[in-house]
Design a protein around this motif. Sequence first.
Motif, short mmCIF file in Angstrom:
data_model
loop_
_atom_site.label_atom_id
_atom_site.label_comp_id
_atom_site.label_asym_id
_atom_site.label_seq_id
_atom_site.Cartn_x
_atom_site.Cartn_y
_atom_site.Cartn_z
N GLN A 19 0.83 -1.22 0.00
CA GLN A 19 0.00 0.00 0.00
C GLN A 19 0.86 1.26 0.00
O GLN A 19 0.34 2.37 -0.17
N TYR A 166 -12.23 -5.38 4.02
CA TYR A 166 -11.41 -5.07 2.85
C TYR A 166 -11.46 -6.25 1.90
O TYR A 166 -11.21 -7.39 2.31
N ASP A 167 -11.80 -5.99 0.65
CA ASP A 167 -11.95 -7.07 -0.32
C ASP A 167 -11.36 -6.60 -1.65
O ASP A 167 -12.00 -5.86 -2.40
N THR A 168 -10.09 -6.94 -1.89
CA THR A 168 -9.44 -6.56 -3.15
C THR A 168 -8.77 -7.81 -3.73
O THR A 168 -8.86 -8.89 -3.14
N ASP A 169 -8.07 -7.63 -4.85
CA ASP A 169 -7.36 -8.76 -5.44
C ASP A 169 -6.27 -9.29 -4.51
O ASP A 169 -5.88 -10.44 -4.59
N GLU A 170 -5.77 -8.41 -3.63
CA GLU A 170 -4.62 -8.75 -2.80
C GLU A 170 -4.99 -9.21 -1.39
O GLU A 170 -4.16 -9.78 -0.69
N MET A 172 -8.32 -9.97 1.74
CA MET A 172 -9.71 -10.12 2.18
C MET A 172 -9.64 -10.20 3.69
O MET A 172 -9.21 -11.21 4.24
N LYS A 194 -2.79 -12.29 -0.22
CA LYS A 194 -2.26 -13.09 -1.33
C LYS A 194 -0.74 -13.00 -1.35
O LYS A 194 -0.17 -11.91 -1.21
#
Length: 257
Positions: A19, A166-170, A172, A194
């Motif tokens: 981030q 938080y829910d992103t490609d990277e 959860m 991830k």
Amino acid sequence: VTATQEIKSRSFARLYNAQGAEFTSLAMPAIREYFETTDVAADNRNMLDVCCGTGQLVKYFLDNGYTATGVDLSEPMLEYARENAGEYINAGRARFVCADATDFSVGDGFGLATSTYNSLNQLQDLSWLAGCFRSVHAALVSGGVFVFDLLTQAGFWQDYNAMLVYDTDEMMYVHRGVYHGGDKAHARQSGFAKLADGTWERFEKFDTPTLYPATVVHDALQEAGFVRSWNAVYDELAKPSENPDAATRMVFVAVKG
Ligand SMILES: C[S@@+](CC[C@H](N)C(=O)[O-])C[C@H]1O[C@@H](n2cnc3c(N)ncnc32)[C@H](O)[C@@H]1O
């Protein structure tokens, strides 16, 4: 005995690094701009970052010609800091020290010290904060400047009386904060991050941020030997501001005599 609150999880450190220290990225040019107006900056470009995390602030000062030392108690965070500033470490301009912000010794000769993004709220008791101030004071040259921020009670209500997903490609994960108006909040974050190879790793983080009113902080700074301290906002660090506790975050500037 309350446990120290360094970041223990490797996958959380990985997320934090990815981030790019978003909040601090906004603060660091303002800190540099202010520091470079002070007398001490005329012949001192040596800075110390306390609770340096993954080292983005240190890297920014290094990129601008400074020498720098970062202190943090988290080896997973320091691993990223050392990677981010690798070229400067090899050139002998940067070092990262694994130490407790409450009681550390990194030599002296620093014109500027910093501690950003609510880091000092992680010190669990006023005696810990006082120990940090003494350690920073010992590291600064005469006229040296210490800039840091703390969450206020308004900030505690905002950040720790909340549940976020938080829910992103990277990632959860779920952040749960509990705050009831006292001098400590409780925060738990758990979920999955991830990894580089595409697999997911579970992590957990629990901390108990501690609230320090502005007057208590100024008294502790004075006790540690700082001759002058005031509250300001990052964009105008030279200008003392009123009612610091009314905002969600307060910024301190302290000067060593
Ligand atoms: C919110 S992060 C901020 C990192 C960085 N300053 C920034 O602005 O992005 C707080 C940091 O404080 C560190 N920390 C917490 N307690 C500490 C202690 N007692 N001594 C040293 N570091 C500590 C954590 O490991 C973490 O890296």
